[in-house]
Each structure stands twice: as structure tokens, then as C-alpha cells.
Design an enzyme around this catalytic site. Structure first.
Site, PDB file in Angstrom:
ATOM      1  N   LEU A 189       0.836  -1.199   0.000  1.00  0.00           N
ATOM      2  CA  LEU A 189       0.000   0.000   0.000  1.00  0.00           C
ATOM      3  C   LEU A 189       0.867   1.244   0.000  1.00  0.00           C
ATOM      4  O   LEU A 189       1.630   1.478   0.943  1.00  0.00           O
ATOM      5  CB  LEU A 189      -0.927   0.002   1.219  1.00  0.00           C
ATOM      6  CG  LEU A 189      -1.931  -1.149   1.301  1.00  0.00           C
ATOM      7  CD1 LEU A 189      -2.745  -1.056   2.590  1.00  0.00           C
ATOM      8  CD2 LEU A 189      -2.842  -1.168   0.092  1.00  0.00           C
ATOM      9  N   ASP A 213       8.634   9.711   8.580  1.00  0.00           N
ATOM     10  CA  ASP A 213       9.780  10.506   8.106  1.00  0.00           C
ATOM     11  C   ASP A 213       9.394  11.903   7.662  1.00  0.00           C
ATOM     12  O   ASP A 213      10.215  12.646   7.136  1.00  0.00           O
ATOM     13  CB  ASP A 213      10.463   9.778   6.942  1.00  0.00           C
ATOM     14  CG  ASP A 213       9.593   9.769   5.689  1.00  0.00           C
ATOM     15  OD1 ASP A 213       8.358   9.856   5.840  1.00  0.00           O
ATOM     16  OD2 ASP A 213      10.139   9.688   4.589  1.00  0.00           O
ATOM     17  N   LEU A 235      -5.014   3.443  -1.347  1.00  0.00           N
ATOM     18  CA  LEU A 235      -6.392   3.487  -0.887  1.00  0.00           C
ATOM     19  C   LEU A 235      -7.178   4.473  -1.743  1.00  0.00           C
ATOM     20  O   LEU A 235      -6.627   5.473  -2.207  1.00  0.00           O
ATOM     21  CB  LEU A 235      -6.452   3.905   0.584  1.00  0.00           C
ATOM     22  CG  LEU A 235      -5.783   2.985   1.611  1.00  0.00           C
ATOM     23  CD1 LEU A 235      -5.934   3.573   3.009  1.00  0.00           C
ATOM     24  CD2 LEU A 235      -6.356   1.577   1.564  1.00  0.00           C
ATOM     25  N   LEU A 249      -1.034   9.509   5.429  1.00  0.00           N
ATOM     26  CA  LEU A 249      -1.712   8.893   6.574  1.00  0.00           C
ATOM     27  C   LEU A 249      -0.714   8.154   7.448  1.00  0.00           C
ATOM     28  O   LEU A 249       0.218   7.536   6.952  1.00  0.00           O
ATOM     29  CB  LEU A 249      -2.783   7.921   6.083  1.00  0.00           C
ATOM     30  CG  LEU A 249      -3.863   8.497   5.166  1.00  0.00           C
ATOM     31  CD1 LEU A 249      -4.858   7.409   4.779  1.00  0.00           C
ATOM     32  CD2 LEU A 249      -4.588   9.669   5.821  1.00  0.00           C
TER      33      LEU A 249
END
Length: 315
Positions: A189, A213, A235, A249
């Protein structure tokens, strides 16, 4: 011996003691009178002396009765406590929650340890804790994998959360996920992927990059997936959500969105039940909605060949 017989026996003992005391007092009076020539004790004095002697004679009997009463009270308290405990247990007992585990595998890839600062490793640790807690509470928990555990992250877990070694319903591996999972089962993902998820395949293992990061290593998850020849996807965030902030996210957000989708069966419900208010998430309006769920807005035919601008990394 029952209680009635015991009471009769005690009364008989007391009566016998009284008779003995009276006889003793009479004899003492006679001896005092013969020895001293003085008048015997008055009726009041004899009564007082009798009472005192009776008190002394019955000391052990009273002590025994106190012990018996104390023991009866203790037994009664224990019985009452057991009854109350049973009632409380019945009142506090929660309805049994039905849990149906899914075969879908969700993997957090912890192989980015050397790319993070110590403070970011601590943030990742907290995100993993959240993932674990949410999966334990879920009505349809996934098969949770934690791979490539080591380095700073493991040190943080050992120091700040020693109970992690007792975690249940989780597969913790020191090996890389490529050594644990079949290549054809893996879907990485990453928001840099042009492929958009429409639904989840319960036979697949979906990998989330365990990287905090602040977008310093943009595109690294996509790069690693391509180097290993893995399937990848993002997504369908753009199809359902408009956000004021960056569309990056956290690990736990991606994890929770997938858990919510498994339970609700709706991407929109999953996104809006998980995304925090600070993201400023709003539902995509009907004019800008993406009915195809391919992550791209519908364009006029003359512009349909325009490439979509790459999205930031979901990690």
C-alpha cells in the site's frame, strides 16, 4: 449437640456454680467468725462477694461464648460476601461480543529503521501499539503481522513496553516480509501507486510501510515494492475524501481504515470513522465524485489523456 441443649447445659453449670459459691460464702463466714470473733458479713456484702466470685468463675465461659459469636459473625460475613460477589459478577458481566476473525493479512513493514530519527521511531512504536489495540477490539480482526522487527524500534519496545512479548493474536517476525509471505499474495500500500483499491481480497496480504519521516523519503515504499516485483496499490482516498492537509496517513490510520472497511463494507464510512478532524476531511461532492473508484476524477474526452499527478506516500 444443638443450640437448645447447649443453652440448658450452660444454665445448669451457672446454677451449680451459684450453689457452690453460696456454700463457700457460708463456710467462710463461719470460719471468720470463729477465728476473729467478728460479726459475719452483711447480706449486701455477701451478695457483692457472690457476684464477684461468680464473675470470676464464669470468665472462661464468657470467653468461649465470645469466640463462638465471633466465628458465627465471620461465617455470616463470608456468606454475605459470596452472595454479593455473585450478584456483582452477574451485573457487571458484559454481553459476549461476537468476534469473527478474517483471513485477510495486514503487515507493518518495519524495515525502515535506519531512515528514522529516534523521536520518529518512538512515534512509530505508538502507532503500532494503536494498531494492536484496535485489532484486539475489532469484531472482525485481521491477521496482524509485524516484520523486520529490530534496531531502534525493538529497543524502544523493550524499554517502554516490555509487555509486547505477551501480545496475542499477532505474528511478530524478525525476518523481512518477503521471507514470510508468498510474493504473489503481497500488495504494497503506497499512495504513489497508480493502482487504486476498489475492494479487499481476503486471500491477500496488504503491507503498510512502517515509516515516520515527514515525507523526507518520498516514494521510497513504491520504489521498494517495484524492486521486489510486488503488486502495489493506494487506498481510494481521492474518490471519497477532500482534505485540507497533506494526504499522508499514519500507519495506524491506514490500519484502522482497513479494519473499518472490513466491518462496514464501505470506503466512505471507513474513511470518515477514522480520519482525525485536523485533516479537515470532507466528503467528495457529487460533481467531483469518482464513480469508477479509480482515484481519478472524470475528465472531458479531449483531456482524458492527461496523466494524474502522483500522490504523496501513504507509508
Amino acid at each position: 449437640m444443638d443450640d437448645e441443649d447447649r443453652v440448658k447445659t450452660d444454665d445448669n453449670k451457672i446454677q451449680n456454680n451459684n450453689n457452690v459459691l453460696k456454700n463457700n460464702i457460708v463456710e467462710v463466714d463461719k470460719e471468720d467468725e470463729e477465728a476473729t470473733g467478728k460479726q459475719p458479713l452483711s447480706k449486701r456484702q455477701r451478695k457483692k462477694l457472690l457476684k464477684q466470685q461468680k464473675w470470676e468463675e464464669e470468665r472462661e465461659m464468657r470467653k468461649q461464648k465470645r469466640k463462638e459469636r465471633k466465628q458465627q459473625r465471620r461465617i455470616q460475613r463470608q456468606n454475605n460476601h459470596q452472595e454479593n460477589e455473585g450478584e456483582d459478577r452477574g451485573a457487571k458481566k458484559r454481553p459476549r461480543r461476537e468476534v469473527t476473525p478474517t483471513s485477510l493479512r495486514l503487515v507493518v513493514d518495519c524495515s525502515f529503521d535506519d531512515l528514522m530519527l529516534t523521536k520518529d521511531v518512538h512515534k512509530l512504536h505508538k502507532q503500532i501499539q494503536r494498531c494492536y489495540a484496535e485489532n484486539r477490539r475489532a469484531s472482525h480482526p485481521v491477521q496482524f503481522y509485524l516484520t523486520s522487527l529490530g534496531g531502534q524500534l525493538k529497543q524502544s519496545m523493550d524499554e517502554k513496553d516490555k509487555g509486547w512479548i505477551n501480545w496475542k493474536d499477532i505474528h511478530i517476525k524478525l525476518e523481512h516480509y518477503s521471507e514470510v509471505l508468498a510474493k504473489e499474495d503481497v500488495v504494497y500500500l503506497t499512495s504513489d501507486s497508480p493502482n487504486v483499491l476498489k475492494e479487499l481480497d481476503p486471500k491477500k496480504a496488504y503491507v503498510i510501510g512502517g515509516l515516520v519521516d515527514h515525507n523526507h523519503h518520498k516514494g521510497i515504499t513504491m520504489e521498494r515494492a517495484q524492486n521486489l516485483g510486488l503488486c502495489h496499490a493506494q487506498l481510494p482516498l481521492d474518490s471519497f475524501v477532500q482534505m485540507n492537509s497533506r494526504k499522508v496517513l499514519a500507519v495506524n490510520h491506514v490500519f484502522e481504515i482497513i479494519l473499518a472497511y472490513v466491518e462496514k463494507g464501505s470506503w466512505q464510512d471507513a474513511f470518515f470513522s477514522v480520519l482525525p478532524p485536523r485533516k479537515g476531511a470532507k466528503a467528495v461532492t457529487s460533481g467531483s465524485a469518482d464513480p469508477d473508484g479509480d482515484g481519478q476524477e472524470d475528465q472531458p474526452e479531449e483531456h482524458s489523456d492527461l496523466e494524474e499527478e502522483p500522490q504523496p506516500n501513504d507509508k
